[in-house]
Design a protein around this motif. Sequence first.
Motif, mmCIF file in Angstrom:
data_model
loop_
_atom_site.group_PDB
_atom_site.id
_atom_site.type_symbol
_atom_site.label_atom_id
_atom_site.label_comp_id
_atom_site.label_asym_id
_atom_site.label_seq_id
_atom_site.Cartn_x
_atom_site.Cartn_y
_atom_site.Cartn_z
ATOM 1 N N ARG A 242 0.856 -1.183 0.000
ATOM 2 C CA ARG A 242 0.000 0.000 0.000
ATOM 3 C C ARG A 242 0.894 1.235 0.000
ATOM 4 O O ARG A 242 1.849 1.310 0.758
ATOM 5 N N TYR A 243 0.564 2.181 -0.875
ATOM 6 C CA TYR A 243 1.417 3.362 -1.056
ATOM 7 C C TYR A 243 0.678 4.646 -0.749
ATOM 8 O O TYR A 243 -0.541 4.722 -0.861
ATOM 9 N N ARG A 244 1.470 5.647 -0.424
ATOM 10 C CA ARG A 244 0.964 7.011 -0.407
ATOM 11 C C ARG A 244 2.131 7.923 -0.788
ATOM 12 O O ARG A 244 3.281 7.517 -0.769
ATOM 13 N N LEU A 425 3.903 1.865 2.599
ATOM 14 C CA LEU A 425 3.652 1.965 4.035
ATOM 15 C C LEU A 425 4.211 0.753 4.768
ATOM 16 O O LEU A 425 4.011 -0.384 4.334
ATOM 17 N N VAL B 326 -1.804 3.302 12.324
ATOM 18 C CA VAL B 326 -2.136 2.780 10.993
ATOM 19 C C VAL B 326 -3.038 3.775 10.259
ATOM 20 O O VAL B 326 -2.819 4.108 9.100
ATOM 21 N N GLU B 327 -4.012 4.281 10.998
ATOM 22 C CA GLU B 327 -4.934 5.252 10.410
ATOM 23 C C GLU B 327 -4.188 6.505 9.942
ATOM 24 O O GLU B 327 -4.463 7.046 8.873
ATOM 25 N N GLU B 330 -2.164 5.783 6.793
ATOM 26 C CA GLU B 330 -3.016 5.542 5.622
ATOM 27 C C GLU B 330 -3.927 6.727 5.318
ATOM 28 O O GLU B 330 -4.745 6.655 4.402
ATOM 29 N N VAL B 334 -4.210 6.819 -0.636
ATOM 30 C CA VAL B 334 -3.358 5.634 -0.726
ATOM 31 C C VAL B 334 -3.780 4.818 -1.939
ATOM 32 O O VAL B 334 -4.894 4.946 -2.439
ATOM 33 N N ASP B 336 -2.975 0.766 -3.865
ATOM 34 C CA ASP B 336 -2.381 -0.555 -3.662
ATOM 35 C C ASP B 336 -1.699 -1.042 -4.921
ATOM 36 O O ASP B 336 -2.204 -0.859 -6.021
#
Lengths: 630, 338
Positions: A242-244, A425, B326-327, B330, B334, B336
């Motif tokens: 998962r990326y940001r 992440l 985590v929140e 993210e 975001v 995937d």
Amino acid sequence: MSDTSTAERERIQLSSAVVRFAGDSGDGMQLTGDRFTTQTALAGNDLATLPDFPAEIRAPAGTLAGVSSFQLHFSDQDIHTPGDAPDVLVAMNPAALQKHLSALKPGGLVIVNTDAFTERNLHKAGYESSPLDDGTMTDYQLHEVPITGLTLRALERHIEEGALNKKEAERCKNMLALGLVSWMYSRPIAETEEWLEDKFASKPELADANVTALRAGWNYGNTTEAFAFTYEVKAAKLAPGRYRNITGNQAMAYGLIAASVRSGLPLFYGSYPITPASDILHELAKLKHFGVATYQAEDEIAAMGSVIGAAFGGHLAVTASSGPGIALKAEAMGLAMITELPMVVIDVQRGGPSTGLPTKTEQSDLFQLLYGRNGEAPIPVIAASSPADCFDTALEAARIALTYRTPVALLSDGYLANSAEPWRLPAVDELPALSEAFAFTTEPNLEDGGFAPYLRDQDTLARPWALPGTPGLEHRLGGIEKEEGSGHISYDPANHDAQTRMRYARLDRIGAQLPPLEVVDPSGEADVLVVGWGSTKGPLQAACHELRSRGRKVARVHLRHLAPLHPELPELLASYRVVVCPENNMGQLAMLLRARTLVDVRSYNRVTGQPFASTELVAAIERIGWGEQA
Amino acid sequence: MTTNEIKLTKKDFTSDREVRWCPGCGDYAILATVQSLLADVGARPEKTVFVSGIGCSSRFPYYMDTYGFHTIHGRAPTVATGLAITRPDLDIWIVTGDGDGLSIGGNHLMHTLRRNVNLNILLFNNEIYGLTKGQYSPTSPLGSVHKSTPMGSLDRPVNPVSLALGAEATYVARSIDTDRQHLSGVLRGAYEHRGTSFVEIYQNCNIFNDGAFDALREKGQKEHNQIRLVPGEPITFGPEGERAVIAEPDGSMRIVSTEEAGDRVVVHDPTRPASTTAFALSRLAPSPTGPTPIGVFRSVDRPVYDDELRKQVAAARERYGEGDLVELLEGGNVWDVF
Ligand SMILES: Cc1ncc(C[n+]2csc(CCOP(=O)(O)OP(=O)(O)O)c2C)c(N)n1
Ligand code: SF4
Ligand SMILES: [Mg+2]
């Protein structure tokens, strides 16, 4: 939206592209760049950005001094730099064209806002005649677009209905430009529309105007015949996960929060505003629900004092500044060192000396952090190497501080602080378990029931961390030299010598525990080694990649730890024919390596306030590594 | 029986370190008074922290069997503020000198006072730099002849009480090293006050500035010069109460004979919300060589910086819940990659 009709246009597949938006400080170029970056990230490209803005908040409009720009490099491959030369330049006024045209690739594409090319603006930009028709642009693909006029036309209804005035309408021109470039690169704009509606939730008329301008830009590209092609850069094959997108300052703030969560210690952040470090304070101030106390002190000395107090009180104590502020903190950092309290001091470096180049990048504070204190005051110094790496190094700084009870200096810089990259992440429960790095002392440590605050752990040489409030462990700390064990004031000559050596020995203990150095040498036969530290990692990576593709056997190592230096370094450096050390300073790491390894490390230096271009590094490494053989 | 119920004595606050001030130094008397006071008010050694800067006076923490921090010159308020923000459970005292607190540390002093951090600041004013062996200080009278000013000092001295009131400090008092009872009373008030308490203590440096406060310390003089501020009482002084303080129409104060004052004698009230009257009182004595007010000039309640800061943290948790890492990571956009 007419996404589908773009299919009629020929769509050219590219592996990568570099786009630069440039305009007046008031033109909203940083925001335009940010939005284009997010759209690009969501399209799955690898990317790197380079924002560049003047130190003045509003330099005189239309002047060269007032030009603000944002460059984005995106690709279907793994990339490491914001790109050397742009393929596309969007110039919102003559000054932006004047300042950035020479950077463009030969034959590159230029979109200019013709409405801004007035006599007055041309004059302010130093043009004697209009570059649009005096031959200046012959080598480029010029697209003359009346961006301001198109924006006003698109918003005619809004103006008529009084939803906004002409000036406000004009301000939406950056969204028109964004819409046009988004169309060119087949970037969906739906996310930006949502973002605008969110941002202007309380002013729906502004949201509507901006969205209208954005769509008008897209439609302009789509319906006029001016643009023969659209381009597409496919998603990059990034490692699964998962990326940001993340900037360095944001990653730093999140890294500190993660260190707080993983250590179980509340975060105390004391700081005084300074470019380019302030955004860490802004970010953390929003995160109070993580138990963060943010304290804006009256100056950097007070900020440093406050983190010493907070560390004494048992919090994870952190301060950040840039070069000038670090200079002010120096005396208190010495106190932090001798009282052996854990804390992190972040220096987001900028161009120096003195006030220097506040909004530009440089690596020239290395010596300041290594040596800029009175007396022998060694502290660990580490450096982040990419925006996302700021997250990891924040955790590493906290780990060292908590394990060894020492202030740790963490170097970032203006480039890392503001530029963005996609970040995979991490799994939160796999982050370092910092709670295992320390335990508060709650019991006496002497047989007679007394407490000796400087009685050390024999492995780490860390002293006990006993918090005020603990009955029976009352003790006094201070800046005067102390007797080993008891911590009492001591002027004994031999004790001072021993304490000084102990403080260096603690650094060596840190070094002894470091994982092996990672040397990148795909051929395994390199005889030239490139050594770097900090934000030059991306350009160095790209340059070495290019050199290898030309048949040069070159190895590369990038140092995270500057103090202590990795114990393997002397042997490693000695095993290459040539060692090259490029830095955005006048050779600070190179001098250190020469002193510590007695290897004839060769420097390559540039301090223009900009990150290295990889092409320039290719030339420099080639010349230093092989040129002199020929 | 919990430790809180054991009655402690002065000895419990006395460390095993040999006190190293010059014999006769006023600091000894202050130390003894503070140690007794802490026992009297029921303070706990483990919950008490003394933070100091640099100077003779700043050696104070070493002699207290409490937690302590001898920091660097002028910066004690900065370290104490970080500690106060993170540790509401502690009683934090700052010991500073006229050079430490008003010269190199003047900036921090002003900001600490205006923030109203929960701290007690004791400023030992000896009108001299003791530790560096006798240079004039920001409180030395104009024209002071010392090592660095052989022809007399040129800069006007600062009045610490006026300065504190100007910074809107919420508890401002003045006392004298050897007047044990008076000093105790003022310190007790500081201990009980929530917010920053500022206490200027006239302290004799018998080596470099002997006698600077004789007018207020010596028998035969002090009876004439101490203007004792007592809440609710008209401000009169002198062996027979023969002199009094009155307010002039322009807001300043003046000393007149009690007879002349009649019913115009100012009645002392340190709880007045505005600091104007307290400030006028502080201007009454240009230097402690004549009639000088001592006691509590001001004592008012105002929100305390560190309390408010912790309230914001609590409010944020109330609103958003305990932060979730985590929140956080993210948050934003975001995507995937598979
Ligand atoms: C940064 C720095 N500058 C100067 C000094 C030298 N110095 C130590 S104490 C002092 C003055 C102390 O005067 P004061 O605060 O009045 O304390 P006293 O000794 O009179 O109690 C000075 C100038 C220092 N220790 N550190
Ligand atoms: S020099 Fe003065 S202030 Fe310092 S210890 Fe001696 S008498 Fe006290
Ligand atoms: Mg003094």
